[in-house]
Design a protein around this motif. Structure first.
Motif, PDB file in Angstrom:
ATOM      1  N   ALA A 171      -8.266  -0.014   4.030  1.00 28.15           N
ATOM      2  CA  ALA A 171      -7.337  -0.070   2.928  1.00 28.15           C
ATOM      3  C   ALA A 171      -6.197  -0.942   3.006  1.00 28.15           C
ATOM      4  N   VAL A 172      -5.662  -1.037   4.108  1.00 22.65           N
ATOM      5  CA  VAL A 172      -4.584  -1.816   4.433  1.00 22.65           C
ATOM      6  C   VAL A 172      -5.185  -3.302   4.589  1.00 22.65           C
ATOM      7  N   ARG A 173      -6.396  -3.477   5.129  1.00 23.12           N
ATOM      8  CA  ARG A 173      -6.651  -4.764   5.024  1.00 23.12           C
ATOM      9  C   ARG A 173      -7.089  -5.373   3.611  1.00 23.12           C
ATOM     10  N   ARG A 174      -7.536  -4.501   2.825  1.00 21.18           N
ATOM     11  CA  ARG A 174      -8.008  -5.003   1.539  1.00 21.18           C
ATOM     12  C   ARG A 174      -6.922  -5.142   0.969  1.00 21.18           C
ATOM     13  N   VAL A 175      -5.724  -4.324   0.898  1.00 19.91           N
ATOM     14  CA  VAL A 175      -4.746  -4.769   0.017  1.00 19.91           C
ATOM     15  C   VAL A 175      -3.955  -6.076   0.703  1.00 19.91           C
ATOM     16  N   ALA A 176      -3.714  -6.224   1.982  1.00 13.56           N
ATOM     17  CA  ALA A 176      -3.338  -7.292   2.482  1.00 13.56           C
ATOM     18  C   ALA A 176      -4.183  -8.645   1.932  1.00 13.56           C
ATOM     19  N   GLY A 177      -5.422  -8.599   1.734  1.00 15.75           N
ATOM     20  CA  GLY A 177      -6.201  -9.662   1.380  1.00 15.75           C
ATOM     21  C   GLY A 177      -6.163  -9.893  -0.148  1.00 15.75           C
ATOM     22  N   GLY A 178      -5.378  -9.170  -0.874  1.00 17.22           N
ATOM     23  CA  GLY A 178      -4.976  -9.208  -2.257  1.00 17.22           C
ATOM     24  C   GLY A 178      -5.959  -8.313  -3.026  1.00 17.22           C
ATOM     25  N   GLY A 179      -6.526  -7.422  -2.426  1.00 17.26           N
ATOM     26  CA  GLY A 179      -7.396  -6.586  -3.463  1.00 17.26           C
ATOM     27  C   GLY A 179      -6.575  -5.295  -3.892  1.00 17.26           C
ATOM     28  N   THR A 180      -7.151  -4.486  -4.539  1.00 21.32           N
ATOM     29  CA  THR A 180      -6.855  -3.199  -5.049  1.00 21.32           C
ATOM     30  C   THR A 180      -7.334  -2.037  -4.554  1.00 21.32           C
ATOM     31  N   VAL A 181      -6.686  -1.249  -4.119  1.00 21.68           N
ATOM     32  CA  VAL A 181      -7.181  -0.180  -3.655  1.00 21.68           C
ATOM     33  C   VAL A 181      -6.498   1.317  -3.975  1.00 21.68           C
ATOM     34  N   MET A 182      -7.386   2.212  -4.831  1.00 21.17           N
ATOM     35  CA  MET A 182      -6.680   3.116  -5.577  1.00 21.17           C
ATOM     36  C   MET A 182      -7.519   4.668  -5.271  1.00 21.17           C
ATOM     37  N   ASP A 183      -6.858   5.588  -4.786  1.00 22.04           N
ATOM     38  CA  ASP A 183      -7.411   6.849  -4.714  1.00 22.04           C
ATOM     39  C   ASP A 183      -7.840   7.473  -6.131  1.00 22.04           C
ATOM     40  N   LEU A 233       0.873  -1.056   0.034  1.00 17.43           N
ATOM     41  CA  LEU A 233       0.152   0.085   0.003  1.00 17.43           C
ATOM     42  C   LEU A 233       1.143   1.195   0.075  1.00 17.43           C
ATOM     43  N   VAL A 234       0.812   1.932  -1.190  1.00 16.66           N
ATOM     44  CA  VAL A 234       1.459   3.471  -1.272  1.00 16.66           C
ATOM     45  C   VAL A 234       0.976   4.206  -0.664  1.00 16.66           C
ATOM     46  N   LEU A 235       1.412   5.022   0.448  1.00 14.91           N
ATOM     47  CA  LEU A 235       0.823   6.259   0.872  1.00 14.91           C
ATOM     48  C   LEU A 235       1.800   7.565   0.792  1.00 14.91           C
ATOM     49  N   SER A 236       1.317   8.388  -0.209  1.00 13.22           N
ATOM     50  CA  SER A 236       2.329   9.469  -0.472  1.00 13.22           C
ATOM     51  C   SER A 236       1.490  10.736  -0.675  1.00 13.22           C
ATOM     52  N   GLN A 237       2.398  11.684  -0.976  1.00  6.99           N
ATOM     53  CA  GLN A 237       1.777  12.938  -1.244  1.00  6.99           C
ATOM     54  C   GLN A 237       1.619  13.243  -2.641  1.00  6.99           C
ATOM     55  N   HIS A 238       2.427  12.092  -3.594  1.00  2.99           N
ATOM     56  CA  HIS A 238       2.696  12.355  -4.825  1.00  2.99           C
ATOM     57  C   HIS A 238       2.130  11.308  -5.796  1.00  2.99           C
ATOM     58  N   VAL A 239       1.678  11.246  -6.974  1.00  3.56           N
ATOM     59  CA  VAL A 239       1.352  10.452  -7.682  1.00  3.56           C
ATOM     60  C   VAL A 239       2.512  10.021  -8.865  1.00  3.56           C
ATOM     61  N   GLU A 240       3.248   9.101  -8.691  1.00  2.00           N
ATOM     62  CA  GLU A 240       4.322   8.632  -9.430  1.00  2.00           C
ATOM     63  C   GLU A 240       3.717   7.967 -10.510  1.00  2.00           C
ATOM     64  N   THR A 273      -1.101  -9.151 -10.351  1.00  2.00           N
ATOM     65  CA  THR A 273      -1.597 -10.004  -9.400  1.00  2.00           C
ATOM     66  C   THR A 273      -2.329  -9.337  -8.184  1.00  2.00           C
ATOM     67  N   GLY A 274      -2.518  -8.177  -8.463  1.00  2.00           N
ATOM     68  CA  GLY A 274      -3.199  -7.446  -7.373  1.00  2.00           C
ATOM     69  C   GLY A 274      -2.297  -7.169  -6.063  1.00  2.00           C
ATOM     70  N   ALA A 275      -3.235  -7.029  -4.869  1.00  2.00           N
ATOM     71  CA  ALA A 275      -2.544  -6.718  -3.642  1.00  2.00           C
ATOM     72  C   ALA A 275      -1.729  -5.295  -3.728  1.00  2.00           C
ATOM     73  N   ILE A 276      -2.349  -4.459  -4.230  1.00  2.00           N
ATOM     74  CA  ILE A 276      -1.615  -3.213  -4.549  1.00  2.00           C
ATOM     75  C   ILE A 276      -2.627  -1.791  -4.050  1.00  2.00           C
ATOM     76  N   GLY A 277      -2.199  -1.041  -3.428  1.00  2.00           N
ATOM     77  CA  GLY A 277      -3.138   0.036  -2.977  1.00  2.00           C
ATOM     78  C   GLY A 277      -2.040   1.631  -3.352  1.00  2.00           C
ATOM     79  N   TYR A 278      -2.920   2.712  -3.559  1.00  3.23           N
ATOM     80  CA  TYR A 278      -2.119   3.697  -3.679  1.00  3.23           C
ATOM     81  C   TYR A 278      -3.058   4.858  -3.212  1.00  3.23           C
ATOM     82  N   LEU A 279      -2.790   5.440  -2.075  1.00  5.54           N
ATOM     83  CA  LEU A 279      -3.405   6.358  -1.342  1.00  5.54           C
ATOM     84  C   LEU A 279      -2.589   7.782  -1.285  1.00  5.54           C
ATOM     85  N   LEU A 280      -3.371   8.809  -1.481  1.00  4.99           N
ATOM     86  CA  LEU A 280      -2.603  10.188  -1.281  1.00  4.99           C
ATOM     87  C   LEU A 280      -2.968  10.538   0.414  1.00  4.99           C
ATOM     88  N   LYS A 281      -1.728  11.057   0.886  1.00  6.62           N
ATOM     89  CA  LYS A 281      -1.944  11.313   2.206  1.00  6.62           C
ATOM     90  C   LYS A 281      -3.004  12.248   2.656  1.00  6.62           C
TER      91      LYS A 281
END
Length: 218
Positions: free
Chosen positions: A119-131, A80-87, A99-107
């Motif tokens: 969001a942490v639980r969803r990503v740990a469970g193999g989900g995808t969570v995007m801002d 799970l990426v937690l950042s101020q920026h979108v790279e 494969t999933g298990a990816i998240g990207y949230l803006l702080k």
């Protein structure tokens, strides 16, 4: 659930550590630099990593680079990426293996503890969570790609909501249409993206990844 946390700001790192511990997570490592993160991910192989993008020593992309390297060594490692920026480049690369298990949230768009912990639980469970803002930027350069061109405007709206981690019922409520209609849109999306009919929930993840990557499955 075991977590590796990477954040260079002490107060934020300490705050996230206490927040996650209060919700039952075990913090196996809390680090502040790219090299430390790389070592922690490969040593501990956590259930999920919460990673800032810009870490010492150069404050450019060390966090994402470490996550990418760790996922090559440990395929499917939840990040799970937690950042101020979108790279955009590295975000796409994280999504590329499908494969999933990816998240990207803006702080500055995480508004409460429940949202973050979910969001942490969803990503740990193999989900995808995007801002939504991340989705928008990732899609900006993909607007003319063939798989996206097959989708109707409503289907794109439904798939964008899926990318944010919402269920069919939640999407129906959000878009003010019936859950049955969402089911039909979802089936059409799967067909257009070349995903064969299945009861496997992972098909939703594959559809989201195909959408964000601007290409159907191989």
């Amino acid at each position: 659930m075991r977590v590796v946390l990477a954040e260079d700001l002490y107060l934020l790192r300490d705050g996230l550590t206490h927040l996650l511990q209060a919700h039952g997570f075990e913090i196996v490592a809390a680090v502040e630099s790219g090299p430390e993160l790389q070592h922690a991910l490969t040593e501990h192989r956590p259930d999920v990593a919460v990673v800032d993008v810009r870490l010492p020593p150069t404050f450019t992309d060390e966090g994402l680079q470490a996550a990418l390297s760790a996922r090559r060594e440990v395929p499917g490692l939840p990040v799970l990426v937690l950042s101020q920026h979108v790279e955009q480049l590295y975000a796409r690369e994280l999504l590329a293996d499908g494969t999933g298990a990816i998240g990207y949230l803006l702080k500055d768009r995480v508004f409460n503890a429940e949202q973050f912990v979910d969001a942490v639980r969803r990503v740990a469970g193999g989900g995808t969570v995007m801002d939504p803002e991340v989705i928008s930027k990732l899609l900006a350069s993909n607007a003319r790609d063939e798989p996206l061109g097959k989708l109707t405007e409503r289907e794109r709206e439904v798939l964008e909501q899926m990318a944010e981690g919402r269920s069919n019922a939640a999407i129906a409520q959000r878009l003010f249409i019936s859950e049955g209609a969402i089911g039909k849109h979802t089936a059409s999306i799967f067909t257009k993206l070349g995903l064969a009919p299945s009861d496997d929930d992972n098909r939703r993840v594959l559809a989201v990844l195909a959408y964000l990557n601007g290409a159907g499955p191989n």
